[in-house]
Design a protein around this motif. Structure first.
Motif, PDB file in Angstrom:
ATOM      1  N   LYS A 152     -76.135   4.713  63.194  1.00 53.87           N
ATOM      2  CA  LYS A 152     -74.723   4.424  62.935  1.00 53.87           C
ATOM      3  C   LYS A 152     -73.957   4.260  64.249  1.00 53.87           C
ATOM      4  O   LYS A 152     -73.199   3.315  64.429  1.00 53.87           O
ATOM      5  N   VAL A 153     -74.181   5.202  65.156  1.00 55.49           N
ATOM      6  CA  VAL A 153     -73.438   5.170  66.408  1.00 55.49           C
ATOM      7  C   VAL A 153     -73.848   3.965  67.255  1.00 55.49           C
ATOM      8  O   VAL A 153     -73.010   3.283  67.844  1.00 55.49           O
ATOM      9  N   ARG A 154     -75.166   3.697  67.287  1.00 57.72           N
ATOM     10  CA  ARG A 154     -75.664   2.646  68.174  1.00 57.72           C
ATOM     11  C   ARG A 154     -75.471   1.255  67.568  1.00 57.72           C
ATOM     12  O   ARG A 154     -75.089   0.328  68.252  1.00 57.72           O
ATOM     13  N   PHE A 155     -75.768   1.112  66.273  1.00 59.49           N
ATOM     14  CA  PHE A 155     -75.773  -0.231  65.682  1.00 59.49           C
ATOM     15  C   PHE A 155     -74.775  -0.391  64.547  1.00 59.49           C
ATOM     16  O   PHE A 155     -74.714  -1.432  63.910  1.00 59.49           O
ATOM     17  N   GLY A 156     -74.018   0.648  64.259  1.00 59.94           N
ATOM     18  CA  GLY A 156     -73.016   0.529  63.194  1.00 59.94           C
ATOM     19  C   GLY A 156     -73.604   0.408  61.806  1.00 59.94           C
ATOM     20  O   GLY A 156     -72.989  -0.173  60.914  1.00 59.94           O
ATOM     21  N   THR A 157     -74.812   0.941  61.583  1.00 58.09           N
ATOM     22  CA  THR A 157     -75.376   0.877  60.232  1.00 58.09           C
ATOM     23  C   THR A 157     -74.632   1.857  59.330  1.00 58.09           C
ATOM     24  O   THR A 157     -73.951   2.763  59.793  1.00 58.09           O
ATOM     25  N   ASN A 158     -74.813   1.681  58.044  1.00 59.67           N
ATOM     26  CA  ASN A 158     -74.155   2.539  57.070  1.00 59.67           C
ATOM     27  C   ASN A 158     -74.990   3.799  56.849  1.00 59.67           C
ATOM     28  O   ASN A 158     -76.135   3.722  56.402  1.00 59.67           O
ATOM     29  N   GLU A 159     -74.395   4.950  57.156  1.00 59.42           N
ATOM     30  CA  GLU A 159     -75.172   6.188  57.077  1.00 59.42           C
ATOM     31  C   GLU A 159     -75.524   6.552  55.643  1.00 59.42           C
ATOM     32  O   GLU A 159     -76.510   7.258  55.398  1.00 59.42           O
ATOM     33  N   ILE A 160     -74.759   6.060  54.686  1.00 56.67           N
ATOM     34  CA  ILE A 160     -75.050   6.364  53.281  1.00 56.67           C
ATOM     35  C   ILE A 160     -76.414   5.789  52.909  1.00 56.67           C
ATOM     36  O   ILE A 160     -77.290   6.481  52.401  1.00 56.67           O
ATOM     37  N   LEU A 161     -76.587   4.496  53.218  1.00 54.02           N
ATOM     38  CA  LEU A 161     -77.846   3.830  52.870  1.00 54.02           C
ATOM     39  C   LEU A 161     -79.006   4.411  53.643  1.00 54.02           C
ATOM     40  O   LEU A 161     -80.051   4.738  53.077  1.00 54.02           O
ATOM     41  N   VAL A 162     -78.839   4.549  54.956  1.00 53.42           N
ATOM     42  CA  VAL A 162     -79.966   4.982  55.785  1.00 53.42           C
ATOM     43  C   VAL A 162     -80.408   6.385  55.392  1.00 53.42           C
ATOM     44  O   VAL A 162     -81.597   6.644  55.194  1.00 53.42           O
ATOM     45  N   SER A 163     -79.421   7.290  55.248  1.00 58.51           N
ATOM     46  CA  SER A 163     -79.816   8.660  54.929  1.00 58.51           C
ATOM     47  C   SER A 163     -80.443   8.717  53.545  1.00 58.51           C
ATOM     48  O   SER A 163     -81.430   9.424  53.327  1.00 58.51           O
ATOM     49  N   LEU A 164     -79.937   7.934  52.614  1.00 59.96           N
ATOM     50  CA  LEU A 164     -80.498   7.942  51.259  1.00 59.96           C
ATOM     51  C   LEU A 164     -81.925   7.412  51.273  1.00 59.96           C
ATOM     52  O   LEU A 164     -82.832   7.998  50.685  1.00 59.96           O
ATOM     53  N   MET A 165     -82.143   6.309  51.967  1.00 54.44           N
ATOM     54  CA  MET A 165     -83.486   5.718  51.953  1.00 54.44           C
ATOM     55  C   MET A 165     -84.495   6.616  52.649  1.00 54.44           C
ATOM     56  O   MET A 165     -85.669   6.647  52.280  1.00 54.44           O
ATOM     57  N   LEU A 166     -84.006   7.383  53.625  1.00 53.00           N
ATOM     58  CA  LEU A 166     -84.926   8.290  54.317  1.00 53.00           C
ATOM     59  C   LEU A 166     -85.407   9.417  53.405  1.00 53.00           C
ATOM     60  O   LEU A 166     -86.403  10.072  53.689  1.00 53.00           O
ATOM     61  N   VAL A 167     -84.700   9.638  52.288  1.00 53.64           N
ATOM     62  CA  VAL A 167     -85.172  10.621  51.321  1.00 53.64           C
ATOM     63  C   VAL A 167     -86.531  10.186  50.786  1.00 53.64           C
ATOM     64  O   VAL A 167     -87.470  10.986  50.674  1.00 53.64           O
TER      65      VAL A 167
END
Lengths: 507, 360
Positions: free
Chosen positions: B141-156
């Motif tokens: 999120k900080v480096r590339f501005g990705t959406n933390e909702i999606l990334v954290s969810l998919m990492l589940v």
């Protein structure tokens, strides 16, 4: 039966704890330009909202063309020939002019027909506008034209304008006034709300003055002095800010070749801005909103860091520092947007005092907050700057605009800054509060601080600044001594840089 | 006609009442649902809310309350910090799994050695594991501005696969006759997360949850970091003006919530669950989102909400057993709780006005 266009009799509207309008009566004749004057919180907005059908009166009547008029919503009011241009535009940046106008219509015609109508009306009234330009690319003056033309397409009998000139250059104001006079000659009545008394004197046929929700008087503006009108509004004698002559301090704030890209898609990037401000001096920066004012403030406050060397304070390079590091060095700022930028709306005044005062007021120890200290600081601001609020625990958004502005400016001034930059310090603030704020800025400078005041209100800049510079499309003009500058020269400075820019592009 | 009118200041009273209103509304709507399913609604509600504490089998289910509430409170407290700042960590479930894997891996690496430092080391590694997993969305999120909702969810889902791989491979019990799953840590005294007071269900994870609640409460109320978190959620531009470093705040909030979720996983694997297995995670990371909101993102509120949510878990199981309610019905019931809470929530900022639109 009367021949008045709109007759208002005994209109009353109370909100919990405050009577916004108390038995207000007046008449507007067809083709008349009627000014509505009053301090902030005098009930002007509530009154026009009742006429426009946004608020329902508790009691009293309105008659339009002699028939009873009880608008239940704005669309009803529009159908009866009442149109309104709001102070804040309701336009979508990403849509074109024609699309924006179509959005406000009940049955919009095809874009092509509408564009033709827009062209026709805009030419008829001397308000040039390209229907297919994107609104995001327009200046504030052009955006206002969109709003005005949106109203004119409905052939209004009564046009309500709320503080229309606050975003315009002197030249644009002239164009607007020509249009308004033309409308009035054609029989359209205009209800004109403004703080700028000189404008009202030159434009309006008649004025109604409100104070604390009551109609306290009427006058013919061209025959009444601005000072008299101001005193009628406030109900007491006004004092003019005083300034002292001595301005021989060292340079405190020095900006060299500052170029910053705007963080915002529709923002303006700063281009090679140069300025230096001495101790005890007020530099006034004029210009129409959206020409880089927010960006300049953010660059000096530290919200948008730049190259270290571009900004120097007392010989120290501060460009790369964040806001709190700069606060430590005495560089403070008060942004234009009170709610959401200078203050957090739902937070209490105590919390908002902490927001920018934590560092200089020593409200933190090892990261832990001294709430009693913050409360004391908030209470000091409230007392010293006459902020009207039930107490320090009131949410910022519950304060009126003028009171919150006094709080925000007071918060910075009471931290004894070496450098203070303020953007629109008296925007939407009533006359007496504005005079207090200006006096406080003058006193601060007299105490040896370097002060930068960004404002669209040229009267304000004339009154308080020692030197003047204009901001246009992100470029700052050379600064000149304020004393001796004429309105025409200022107007040229505001527009001049822009013309040179265009010439460069074609060369 | 119903109208909504914005309150000048958010109502303090309503912010306390809304969770109760939401619970009552959930009971009513849930009762209707159970009625449609052919059950006696009163009995079903009683089975869920009353029987676990005071019913026939209460001596078994009462300790379970703390066992289930512990991880919920621990995770929700961390999530609430981020949520308050508008940083949405939806992947606590994944951080919980990774924390459990890391904690268990430390224990299994030392097996069968007995030493005092093993359990503390497991705690540290569990927290670090969860934190590392949460730093992935934070960094992106900080480096590339990705959406933390999606990334954290998919990492589940990545974490779930990792869990399966671990229980089938690296961490599989060599003496487990080929069954998937690690050694049972309950039989390894140095690593076992035992009850602090026998028979109460209060294991070290519950203690950690209480500590987290108190620390979070102090931080939000008295520390500048808590102020910055609230300010960022309230008015991001004002936070920038106040000198809040947003990138740093994203790292801190995601890191902290990840660490707490990792801790919860570690305490669970070393205690009530006992082993790393394919079906180790039971959705605490997701339920904690409901707990965080039900508790008004306030640590003390989360403490109560966690206990309530644990009650619906246990009561739900009981209702499945005794009344034959489908487990999906219980999940719907928990979902309704969040739904009603969010719906009633506007009453803190708005008041309802009854009034007829006058005739033209």
């Amino acid at each position: 039966m009367t021949d008045a266009l709109l007759k208002i009799s005994g209109l009353t509207k109370a909100y919990p704890g405050v009577v916004a309008n108390d038995n207000v009566s007046f008449e507007i004749q067809p083709g008349e330009v009627h000014a509505l004057l009053g301090e902030n919180g005098a009930g002007k907005s509530t009154l026009v909202k009742m006429i426009y059908g946004l608020v329902k009166p508790d009691s009293g009547q309105m008659h339009l063309h002699g028939a009873e008029f009880a608008p239940i919503n704005p669309s009803f009011a529009r159908q009866h020939g009442v149109a309104m241009v709001f102070q804040h535009f309701s336009l979508f940046d990403a849509l074109t002019v024609a699309e924006n106008i179509a959005l406000g219509m009940e049955n919009p015609p095809s874009q092509r027909d509408l564009a033709a109508r827009i062209k026709e009306v805009s030419e008829e009234y001397g308000l040039p506008l390209e229907p297919f330009h994107q609104v995001g690319d327009l200046s504030a003056g052009e955006r206002q034209r969109v709003e005005i033309i949106r109203c004119l397409l409905q052939n209004p009998k009564l046009l309500i304008m709320d503080e229309p000139t606050s975003v315009l250059t002197p030249q644009e104001v002239e164009i607007l006034f020509t249009t308004l006079r033309q409308l009035s000659q054609e029989g359209t009545a205009i209800l004109y709300i403004s703080h700028k008394l000189e404008e009202i004197r030159s434009l309006c046929d008649h004025a109604t003055i409100l104070r604390l929700g009551k109609n306290v008087g009427e006058c013919v503006p061209s025959e009444t002095s601005a000072r008299d009108m101001a005193e009628m509004m406030v109900g007491s004698t006004l004092h003019t800010p005083e300034r002292k002559a001595d301005k021989g301090g060292d340079v405190v704030l020095e900006i060299k070749d500052l170029s910053v890209a705007s963080p915002n898609q529709f923002g303006t990037s700063l281009k090679n801005v140069q300025m230096s401000v001495r101790a005890g001096e007020i530099l006034g920066i004029g210009g129409v909103a959206g020409n880089g004012q927010d960006e300049l403030l953010a660059a000096i406050s530290g919200e948008v860091p730049t190259n270290a060397e571009t900004i120097c304070v007392n010989g120290q390079s501060v460009g790369a520092l964040g806001p709190n590091a700069r606060r430590k060095l005495g560089i403070l700022a008060a942004p234009e947007e009170r709610l959401g930028h200078a203050a957090a709306p739902a937070m209490s005044l105590t919390e908002n005092a902490l927001l920018s005062g934590a560092i200089r007021k020593g409200l933190l120890s090892n990261g832990f907050i001294s709430w009693s200290g913050a409360r004391e600081f908030a209470a000091d601001i409230i007392e010293k700057f006459d902020v009207r609020t039930p107490g320090t625990e009131t949410a910022a958004r519950a304060l009126s605009g003028g009171n919150l502005q006094k709080f925000v400016i007071g918060r910075e001034i009471m931290q004894n800054p070496d450098v203070l930059i303020v953007n629109q310090p008296t925007w939407g603030v009533d006359a007496s509060a504005a005079a207090d704020i200006r006096q406080a800025l003058l006193d601060l400078a007299a105490g040896g601080a370097a002060v930068v005041v960004i404002s669209q209100d040229l009267d304000e800049l004339t009154e308080i600044s020692d030197r003047f510079a204009a901001l246009n499309e992100g470029r700052l003009s050379e600064s000149r001594e304020m004393a001796g500058l004429t309105v025409d020269q200022i107007g040229l400075m505001l527009g001049g840089a822009h013309d040179m820019e265009a010439a460069h592009a074609h060369a | 006609m119903l109208r909504l009118e914005r309150r000048p200041s958010p109502s303090k009273v309503w912010s306390y009442i809304t969770p109760l209103v939401a619970v009552v509304a959930t009971m009513i709507a849930g009762g209707l649902l159970f009625y449609v399913l052919g059950k006696n609604p009163i009995e079903a509600i009683r089975t869920i809310f009353w029987d676990p504490l005071f019913g026939e089998f209460a001596s078994y289910s009462r300790p379970q309350l703390l066992v289930k509430a512990g991880p919920l409170i621990l995770i929700a407290t961390g999530l609430a910090l981020g949520f308050k700042a508008g940083i949405w960590n939806i992947g606590a479930e994944g951080q919980y799994i990774v924390g459990a894997i890391c904690g268990a891996a430390v224990a299994l690496a030392f097996y069968p050695m007995e030493a005092w430092f093993i359990f503390p080391l497991m705690i540290i590694c569990g927290a670090l594991g969860g934190m590392a997993w949460a730093m992935i969305p934070a960094f992106l999120k900080v480096r590339f501005g990705t959406n933390e909702i999606l990334v954290s969810l998919m990492l589940v889902y990545v974490a779930e696969q990792l869990l399966a791989a671990m229980s089938l491979g690296l961490l599989k019990n060599p003496e487990g006759f080929g069954f998937p799953g690690s050694r049972n840590l309950q039989h390894y005294p140095s690593a076992f997360n035992a009850e602090v007071f026998a028979g109460t269900g209060m294991h070290w994870g519950v203690v950690a949850a209480l500590i987290a609640v108190i620390m979070a409460y102090i931080m939000l109320g008295r520390h500048v970091l808590g102020f910055q978190i609230r300010l960022t959620g309230e008015a991001p531009r004002a936070a920038g003006f106040a000198g809040v470093n947003t990138a740093r705040l994203v790292m801190i909030c995601l890191g902290l919530s990840g660490a707490l979720a990792g801790l919860a996983g570690m305490f669970e694997v070393a205690g009530p669950a006992g082993q790393v297995s394919i079906d180790f995670n039971v959705g605490y990371g997701f339920t904690a989102i409901i707990v965080a909101f039900l508790g008004r993102l306030n640590p003390l509120g989360i403490l109560l909400a966690g206990l309530l949510m644990a009650l619906t878990y246990i009561g739900g199981e009981l209702a499945q057993l005794t009344l034959g309610l489908p487990s999906a019905a219980i999940q719907v019931f928990q979902g309704m709780l969040l739904f009603f809470l969010l719906a009633v929530d506007m009453l803190t900022n708005f008041r309802i006005r009854f009034g007829k639109k006058e005739a033209v």
